[in-house]
Design a protein around this motif. Sequence first.
Motif, PDB file in Angstrom:
ATOM      1  N   ALA A 198      -8.078   8.026   6.961  1.00 52.22           N
ATOM      2  CA  ALA A 198      -6.903   7.223   7.316  1.00 52.22           C
ATOM      3  C   ALA A 198      -6.502   6.363   6.130  1.00 52.22           C
ATOM      4  CB  ALA A 198      -7.225   6.343   8.522  1.00 52.22           C
ATOM      5  N   LEU A 199      -5.228   6.408   5.754  1.00 49.27           N
ATOM      6  CA  LEU A 199      -4.737   5.651   4.606  1.00 49.27           C
ATOM      7  C   LEU A 199      -3.518   4.835   5.028  1.00 49.27           C
ATOM      8  CD1 LEU A 199      -4.844   8.685   2.164  1.00 49.27           C
ATOM      9  CD2 LEU A 199      -6.393   6.736   2.045  1.00 49.27           C
ATOM     10  N   PRO A 200      -3.698   3.549   5.318  1.00 44.42           N
ATOM     11  CA  PRO A 200      -2.546   2.729   5.696  1.00 44.42           C
ATOM     12  C   PRO A 200      -1.561   2.656   4.530  1.00 44.42           C
ATOM     13  CG  PRO A 200      -4.624   1.574   6.096  1.00 44.42           C
ATOM     14  CD  PRO A 200      -4.946   2.786   5.286  1.00 44.42           C
ATOM     15  N   ALA A 201      -0.266   2.765   4.832  1.00 51.25           N
ATOM     16  CA  ALA A 201       0.725   2.767   3.756  1.00 51.25           C
ATOM     17  C   ALA A 201       2.054   2.237   4.257  1.00 51.25           C
ATOM     18  CB  ALA A 201       0.903   4.182   3.194  1.00 51.25           C
ATOM     19  N   GLU A 202       2.595   1.238   3.553  1.00 52.43           N
ATOM     20  CA  GLU A 202       3.917   0.722   3.889  1.00 52.43           C
ATOM     21  C   GLU A 202       4.996   1.697   3.452  1.00 52.43           C
ATOM     22  OE1 GLU A 202       1.483  -1.444   2.822  1.00 52.43           O
ATOM     23  OE2 GLU A 202       1.380  -2.279   4.846  1.00 52.43           O
ATOM     24  N   TYR A 209      -2.745  10.059   8.023  1.00 54.34           N
ATOM     25  CA  TYR A 209      -4.019  10.664   8.413  1.00 54.34           C
ATOM     26  C   TYR A 209      -4.125  12.032   7.761  1.00 54.34           C
ATOM     27  CZ  TYR A 209      -4.333   6.996  11.899  1.00 54.34           C
ATOM     28  OH  TYR A 209      -4.402   5.768  12.509  1.00 54.34           O
ATOM     29  N   ASN A 222       2.002   5.095  13.005  1.00 54.76           N
ATOM     30  CA  ASN A 222       1.760   3.649  12.999  1.00 54.76           C
ATOM     31  C   ASN A 222       1.476   3.127  11.592  1.00 54.76           C
ATOM     32  OD1 ASN A 222       1.952   3.705  15.816  1.00 54.76           O
ATOM     33  ND2 ASN A 222      -0.239   4.169  16.007  1.00 54.76           N
ATOM     34  N   TYR A 236       1.817  10.967   9.714  1.00 54.79           N
ATOM     35  CA  TYR A 236       2.058   9.559   9.404  1.00 54.79           C
ATOM     36  C   TYR A 236       2.349   8.890  10.732  1.00 54.79           C
ATOM     37  CZ  TYR A 236       4.074   5.411   7.117  1.00 54.79           C
ATOM     38  OH  TYR A 236       4.345   4.131   6.678  1.00 54.79           O
ATOM     39  N   ARG A 288       0.865  -1.176   0.000  1.00 57.66           N
ATOM     40  CA  ARG A 288       0.000   0.000   0.000  1.00 57.66           C
ATOM     41  C   ARG A 288       0.903   1.227   0.000  1.00 57.66           C
ATOM     42  NH1 ARG A 288      -3.246  -1.849   5.200  1.00 57.66           N
ATOM     43  NH2 ARG A 288      -1.053  -2.101   5.738  1.00 57.66           N
ATOM     44  N   THR A 298       0.269   4.648   9.056  1.00 60.53           N
ATOM     45  CA  THR A 298      -0.949   5.166   8.430  1.00 60.53           C
ATOM     46  C   THR A 298      -0.837   6.672   8.233  1.00 60.53           C
ATOM     47  OG1 THR A 298      -2.280   3.448   9.482  1.00 60.53           O
ATOM     48  CG2 THR A 298      -3.458   5.383   8.674  1.00 60.53           C
TER      49      THR A 298
END
Length: 658
Positions: free
Chosen positions: A493-497, A487, A483, A481, A415, A485
């Motif tokens: 909220a957008l989870p992202a590696e 924001y 944890n 950014y 992601r 994610t």
Amino acid sequence: MVKCKLCGEIFDDSLTTCPLCGVGPDYFEPVETESAGQVRCSICQAVFDGSEPVCPFCNVGPEYYVPLEDKPGGMVRCKVCQAVFDGSETVCPVCNVGPENFEPLDSAPVTGKVRCDVCQAVFDGSEPVCPFCNVGPEHYVPVDQGQPAGKVRCTICKEVFDASENSCPVCGVGPEYFEPVVEKPAGGKVRCTVCQEIFDASEPVCPVCGVGPEHFVPVEPQKTGKVKCAICGEIFDASEPVCPVCGVGPEHYLPVEEAEAIQRHDTDRRYLILGAGTAAVNAAQAIRDRDGTGTITLLADEEELPYKRPQLTKHMFDGTDAEARAKYFTLHDQAWYAERNITLALGKKIVSLNPAEKRVTLEDGAVCEYDKCIYALGSHFFVPPFGGNDDPRVKTIRTIRDIEEIRTFLEKGKRAVVIGGGVVGLEAAWELKQYGCDVTVLEAMPALMANKLDPVASAMLQGFFEEGSVKILAGAMTDRYENGTIYLKDGTALPAEVVVVSAGVRANGQLAADAGAEQNKAVVVNERMETSLPDLYGAGDCVEFAGMNYALWPEASRQGEVAGANAAGDQLTFAAEIYGMSMEVAGRNLYTIGKASGAGEAPLRTVEFRDDARGNLEKYFFQDDVLCGVTLLGDVSKLSQVTEQVNRKASYDSLFGK
Ligand SMILES: Cc1cc2nc3c(=O)[nH]c(=O)nc-3n(C[C@H](O)[C@H](O)[C@H](O)COP(=O)(O)OP(=O)(O)OC[C@H]3O[C@@H](n4cnc5c(N)ncnc54)[C@H](O)[C@@H]3O)c2cc1C
Ligand SMILES: [Zn+2]
Ligand SMILES: [Zn+2]
Ligand SMILES: [Zn+2]
Ligand SMILES: [Zn+2]
Ligand SMILES: [Zn+2]
Ligand SMILES: [Zn+2]
Ligand SMILES: [Zn+2]
């Protein structure tokens, strides 16, 4: 489905009155539904269910539908992601789009090929129109099968290969993305003596001013000497089959007047070049062309052989091993520097510059002295001050190391969030998507590339990304950014590696500024690329000339050449030319040059050719009836032409007048 006999409207038979004219069922007649099969629109080539009342893409009626031959168990290709799979799938197994984006894979033997006599493309004679220039079958000339197949170029990755290949050997796309590499016979081009336009000798009249062949004079094709790429500005040998930087073919080469015989003057000077980007390498080359004996040293903190930075977001996941580096990135191999006796001192971080003592100090304490110094330290990306922006997974893309790290982060999950919807951000977003990531682009402005594109082009561009399943959030404000994610300020909220940031370029001018060089947004240089300090020249992304910090490859290269030449005693000047910006994203080409954002005090006069079905836009912007900018989206075949027209300030009348 039923059809209203009164007004002709076609609608669902569950309705009791015609939605258009209001009459009742007495006026309804059943519509013959196509044999539940798929049809192809002969106008836009879309494939969809034959029961559609009109083409869902270009709105023409059933009289333009061509039934698709039944292909039991046949394979299809997804037009969005190019995946090939069984036609019985209901959605693309890779990108999830529906069957309207599937096209049958033609596995027919290579017979019935024709050549378009307008654009010279070679394709299957069964095509209703030329897939390249849209003319009809009256322009098809059968191709002699005995003829050895020519070369074609992949319009996606620019690879040149044999026309007999069924798919691009590099990126795998099919023949619909091939364009012929035309080896024009000598004398194939002519120049119009009235308007100076250069075009194909086969044109019946000048495409610009309309005069006949009595005004044409043949143009000798440039076979020897140097040419300049009209797209990227690179100057190279005319014998190259494609531009070594941007990959376009000879039709985009412009002849370069043979440089005045270079004055050579051998010295025992010590030339020290700070940086090892294109500005630095071009400076070194220009020095060596003029001074055969002075010592030339390039200092850079990166360990890599100098490479083509723009490729980073064009080949993000095509590997970084030795082979991939040589293929996509490296500017010149090691031998090139050795032959010219140019020393590359890599992995050296410069910490200070002392112009009075004429020396620089490295992080390890070493000191280098110089007689002439060229400051070419490039630039970095600005990272907006959101919480967690110092997390290692928040990345800018400036080096080969950066793309390697991004690939590593994506091993944990795929992601990605891209902050910044400019060229670099959009290119990265598309590469991430092709790599299999879920991608969201956050753009703070209300539209993509709003400073370069007008709202029409920007919206079309956004549409292409969305069709390709890249999410675009315009007007998005990043909060933090945390944890893993992102924001947004509105709570999204957008989870992202991995978070790729491309929010503006900043010059690396600090060391020069600390040393006392005049500094604005970047290190100030004059047209000779001299800074305000003696024997200190500047070039590339770190400098500002006439108020402009270009931060573009062609300008950096040319400025490096001017700086190096002058450091070696020559008298070159840098002239600002208007270069376009070209990119290839979402499987489409985009080229924009000059003022094409439509913004300005007075509304600009515009001329727009738009074909939504094919995703093509050609838009001209005029200020006081002088061409000031052009955007080409999709079909960019006119880009040399419009580049020349913008630079010569073509008038409205000369292009579109009576
Ligand atoms: C991802 C990406 C995509 C791009 N796409 C395009 C494009 O499509 N078209 C286009 O025209 N342009 C594009 N650009 C811009 C183009 O790459 C630059 O304009 C060009 O590379 C600038 O060259 P330069 O020599 O001025 O600087 P750089 O290439 O940045 O070189 C700077 C050098 O200085 C060194 N350096 C910096 N600080 C120090 C220090 N303190 N000590 C030692 N060494 C130091 C660096 O290691 C490097 O060698 C792109 C840039 C990026 C990053
Ligand atoms: Zn259609
Ligand atoms: Zn797909
Ligand atoms: Zn054609
Ligand atoms: Zn390809
Ligand atoms: Zn003419
Ligand atoms: Zn080029
Ligand atoms: Zn690639």
